[in-house]
Design a protein around this motif. Sequence first.
Motif, PDB file in Angstrom:
ATOM      1  N   SER A 248       0.814  -1.222   0.000  1.00 19.99           N
ATOM      2  CA  SER A 248       0.000   0.000   0.000  1.00 19.99           C
ATOM      3  C   SER A 248       0.843   1.265   0.000  1.00 19.99           C
ATOM      4  N   LEU A 249       2.158   1.117  -0.080  1.00 21.72           N
ATOM      5  CA  LEU A 249       3.043   2.264   0.072  1.00 21.72           C
ATOM      6  C   LEU A 249       2.793   3.338  -0.991  1.00 21.72           C
ATOM      7  N   GLU A 250       2.684   4.590  -0.512  1.00 19.98           N
ATOM      8  CA  GLU A 250       2.516   5.712  -1.434  1.00 19.98           C
ATOM      9  C   GLU A 250       3.714   6.648  -1.398  1.00 19.98           C
ATOM     10  N   GLU A 251       4.292   6.798  -0.207  1.00 19.18           N
ATOM     11  CA  GLU A 251       5.368   7.755  -0.033  1.00 19.18           C
ATOM     12  C   GLU A 251       6.480   7.149   0.791  1.00 19.18           C
ATOM     13  N   ALA A 252       7.698   7.367   0.394  1.00 15.01           N
ATOM     14  CA  ALA A 252       8.818   6.951   1.247  1.00 15.01           C
ATOM     15  C   ALA A 252       9.864   8.047   1.262  1.00 15.01           C
ATOM     16  N   ASP A 253      10.379   8.308   2.451  1.00 14.29           N
ATOM     17  CA  ASP A 253      11.414   9.322   2.611  1.00 14.29           C
ATOM     18  C   ASP A 253      12.507   8.683   3.451  1.00 14.29           C
ATOM     19  N   ILE A 254      13.598   8.346   2.806  1.00 10.05           N
ATOM     20  CA  ILE A 254      14.634   7.612   3.519  1.00 10.05           C
ATOM     21  C   ILE A 254      15.913   8.431   3.544  1.00 10.05           C
ATOM     22  N   ASP A 255      16.311   8.787   4.754  1.00 11.52           N
ATOM     23  CA  ASP A 255      17.506   9.598   4.949  1.00 11.52           C
ATOM     24  C   ASP A 255      18.439   8.770   5.796  1.00 11.52           C
ATOM     25  N   CYS A 256      19.407   8.162   5.163  1.00  9.07           N
ATOM     26  CA  CYS A 256      20.281   7.244   5.886  1.00  9.07           C
ATOM     27  C   CYS A 256      21.678   7.364   5.306  1.00  9.07           C
ATOM     28  N   VAL A 257      22.453   8.291   5.863  1.00  9.72           N
ATOM     29  CA  VAL A 257      23.790   8.538   5.287  1.00  9.72           C
ATOM     30  C   VAL A 257      24.680   7.327   5.431  1.00  9.72           C
ATOM     31  N   GLY A 258      24.421   6.512   6.463  1.00  9.19           N
ATOM     32  CA  GLY A 258      25.299   5.373   6.682  1.00  9.19           C
ATOM     33  C   GLY A 258      24.852   4.113   5.971  1.00  9.19           C
ATOM     34  N   TYR A 259      23.870   4.256   5.093  1.00 13.66           N
ATOM     35  CA  TYR A 259      23.344   3.070   4.404  1.00 13.66           C
ATOM     36  C   TYR A 259      24.483   2.319   3.721  1.00 13.66           C
ATOM     37  N   SER A 260      24.572   1.051   4.048  1.00 13.32           N
ATOM     38  CA  SER A 260      25.722   0.302   3.582  1.00 13.32           C
ATOM     39  C   SER A 260      25.691   0.126   2.063  1.00 13.32           C
ATOM     40  N   PRO A 261      26.782   0.516   1.403  1.00 10.61           N
ATOM     41  CA  PRO A 261      26.822   0.351  -0.064  1.00 10.61           C
ATOM     42  C   PRO A 261      26.842  -1.116  -0.475  1.00 10.61           C
ATOM     43  N   ASP A 262      27.101  -1.991   0.515  1.00  8.11           N
ATOM     44  CA  ASP A 262      27.141  -3.417   0.172  1.00  8.11           C
ATOM     45  C   ASP A 262      25.747  -4.034   0.086  1.00  8.11           C
ATOM     46  N   ARG A 263      24.744  -3.246   0.478  1.00  4.81           N
ATOM     47  CA  ARG A 263      23.410  -3.840   0.507  1.00  4.81           C
ATOM     48  C   ARG A 263      22.822  -3.965  -0.890  1.00  4.81           C
ATOM     49  N   ASP A 264      21.856  -4.810  -0.986  1.00  5.11           N
ATOM     50  CA  ASP A 264      21.228  -5.092  -2.276  1.00  5.11           C
ATOM     51  C   ASP A 264      20.250  -3.950  -2.616  1.00  5.11           C
ATOM     52  N   ILE A 265      20.733  -3.018  -3.424  1.00  7.42           N
ATOM     53  CA  ILE A 265      19.931  -1.833  -3.725  1.00  7.42           C
ATOM     54  C   ILE A 265      18.709  -2.189  -4.578  1.00  7.42           C
ATOM     55  N   VAL A 266      18.869  -3.194  -5.415  1.00  8.15           N
ATOM     56  CA  VAL A 266      17.744  -3.591  -6.267  1.00  8.15           C
ATOM     57  C   VAL A 266      16.587  -4.107  -5.416  1.00  8.15           C
ATOM     58  N   LYS A 267      16.943  -4.850  -4.379  1.00 10.07           N
ATOM     59  CA  LYS A 267      15.905  -5.384  -3.493  1.00 10.07           C
ATOM     60  C   LYS A 267      15.166  -4.224  -2.832  1.00 10.07           C
ATOM     61  N   LEU A 268      15.916  -3.250  -2.317  1.00 12.16           N
ATOM     62  CA  LEU A 268      15.278  -2.107  -1.670  1.00 12.16           C
ATOM     63  C   LEU A 268      14.358  -1.389  -2.651  1.00 12.16           C
ATOM     64  N   MET A 269      14.878  -1.126  -3.836  1.00 10.22           N
ATOM     65  CA  MET A 269      14.092  -0.402  -4.828  1.00 10.22           C
ATOM     66  C   MET A 269      12.843  -1.178  -5.205  1.00 10.22           C
ATOM     67  N   THR A 270      12.973  -2.484  -5.307  1.00  7.70           N
ATOM     68  CA  THR A 270      11.821  -3.305  -5.655  1.00  7.70           C
ATOM     69  C   THR A 270      10.754  -3.222  -4.560  1.00  7.70           C
ATOM     70  N   GLU A 271      11.222  -3.205  -3.308  1.00  4.43           N
ATOM     71  CA  GLU A 271      10.262  -3.133  -2.201  1.00  4.43           C
ATOM     72  C   GLU A 271       9.556  -1.768  -2.161  1.00  4.43           C
ATOM     73  N   LEU A 272      10.229  -0.759  -2.683  1.00 11.52           N
ATOM     74  CA  LEU A 272       9.637   0.585  -2.673  1.00 11.52           C
ATOM     75  C   LEU A 272       8.822   0.858  -3.933  1.00 11.52           C
ATOM     76  N   ALA A 273       8.677  -0.170  -4.761  1.00  6.20           N
ATOM     77  CA  ALA A 273       8.155   0.046  -6.110  1.00  6.20           C
ATOM     78  C   ALA A 273       6.732   0.609  -6.159  1.00  6.20           C
ATOM     79  N   HIS A 274       5.974   0.516  -5.069  1.00  9.90           N
ATOM     80  CA  HIS A 274       4.596   1.008  -5.129  1.00  9.90           C
ATOM     81  C   HIS A 274       4.492   2.501  -4.874  1.00  9.90           C
ATOM     82  N   ALA A 275       5.559   3.095  -4.387  1.00  5.06           N
ATOM     83  CA  ALA A 275       5.494   4.502  -3.979  1.00  5.06           C
ATOM     84  C   ALA A 275       5.367   5.423  -5.185  1.00  5.06           C
TER      85      ALA A 275
END
Lengths: 399, 174
Positions: free
Chosen positions: A242-269
């Motif tokens: 049901s996600l419509e809006e996401a605002d993620i401010d995370c300077v320490g977000y690990s560059p090793d993380r799976d960015i595609v997975k995150l983006m896919t999870e945010l895909a409804h916004a």
Amino acid sequence: MEASPTRRRPRSQSPDAEAAHGALDYLYPELLNEILSRLPLRDAVRTSALARAWRHRWESVPSLRFIWTGRADPGAISDVLRRYSCPVREFRHYYVTEASFGHSDRWLRLLALRVVQSLFLDFKRSDDDELLHTLHPSIFSCRGLTTLYLGGCYIPAPPPGFTGLPNLTELRLRKVGFTEGARVLELLIATSPLLESLRLEYLSLPLSNGVYNQWIIRAPKLQSLTIDAIFDDEWQINDLPSLEEADIDCVGYSPDRDIVKLMTELAHATKLKLSMPVKVADPCAFNYYLHTPALEVLDFELDENYSEDDEVDCDFLNALWTDDDDLFSNLIRVGVTYTTCKLSEMLFIEFLLSEARRLQELHVCLDSFCAKSNEAAATELAKYRRASPRAKVFFSRND
Amino acid sequence: MAAPESGDGNNGAARMVTLISSDNTRFEVEAAAASLSQTLQLTILDGGGGGGDGIPLPNVDSATLSKVLEYCIKHAPAAANGGAPNATAVDRAELERFDNEFVNIDQSVLYSLIMAAHNLEIEGLQSLVAKKVADMIKGKSPMEIRRTLGFPDPTPEEQAEMNAHMLEYGWAYE
């Protein structure tokens, strides 16, 4: 139409009785309640001094709002909660000092009894911002809660048999820790089936063996997600249909993380703001927002340290150029903040302008370290072809 | 003091209904205005209140009813618009000005109005008056509230109780 004042009373009363009290006394109780429920709590309490008949009246006036500041006498708060006999619609305390920590346990017990609906508690922290207070577990018994804000405290483990907050739609936690680790947070979110809005700001989660344990945000009704964090405490998103809006401010977000997975999870916004080390032209992430037709608002805050692979990103973007897909079809507003005008960033902007047919605003904010002058950058931007006749470019610099 | 009557009863003119106050005064008013009352709405939808019939309102006197109808006539167009989502800022400001002026009246009239609004189920009017009375109480000391609300002067005993209460609830008087 003129009305002449009438001397008639709403209910026929003997003149003596009228003389003994104010006319207000003869209103139906529900009307009196409607009037008194519009008063701030202290005014409502003052009415108990009016006359003997008014002594306990405020105690059964529905919908009074309990709003306190740091100066409030903690004992008085407990006393008022003890006397008040209706469900508590709203209780806010903007600054619970150390002298009130113990009292706050009593408040929570009473608030759970009074089926509090909206609760806001902000606790004092130590001078170096350490959390000092651990919340009373009665918080888990406040099953009437629809809105909950907690700030500056530790949240303990829920009592055995805790089944969730069935009515909670809005949860905001700011500078909150979890004595038993992130699993309690995960549980709190997952057992609030109606949750629509979640804001997590500067949480302090315990490390185990020097690393954070992964924890997952699961919320089928969630519409708005805000995460503000300095360190990447290993949050994961799982299924937010049901996600419509996401605002993620995370300077320490690990560059090793799976960015595609995150983006896919945010895909409804439809509105997405990312302030984390994600590159605009990250080939993986890019694929996501290219193919998210719902996206209307996209805001990036770039991280100037993230500069390797610029050439790879450019190659990727150049390869896309021939693609004739219907890209960025719904984007209305895009912001690119703190750009240093790297080649890949400029290519991204050029590509975006040439594809986004509905674009109305592009905000470009140069980082103060950007070697390019404002004029040079603006001139370059002006040269790019625009697919949307209405697209306006707004230009600024962070100095 | 009847509500303004429209000259022509038919021919696309607004449908009129008659309301009869407790003291037998007849008020002819547009059905749309009277329908702000949830209580009257059903009767009016069923075709009641027209012609010589009239709807009797045994617990509303003519002075109060005329005031109630003044409110209904002013608010009917906005209500017909479904709470007037398309209303212009000017329209809204005008209604607000009217409302403020409207409740600037003698207290006893306010109480009669809120009772009538309650009996006739006119939600907007009821909350308008409730807000006005609450505003009259807000920020005042018990003595001031007593005076505002027309309580007689307290007996020495009552005065002592009042003082004791103010001590007990000191925080409410800061």
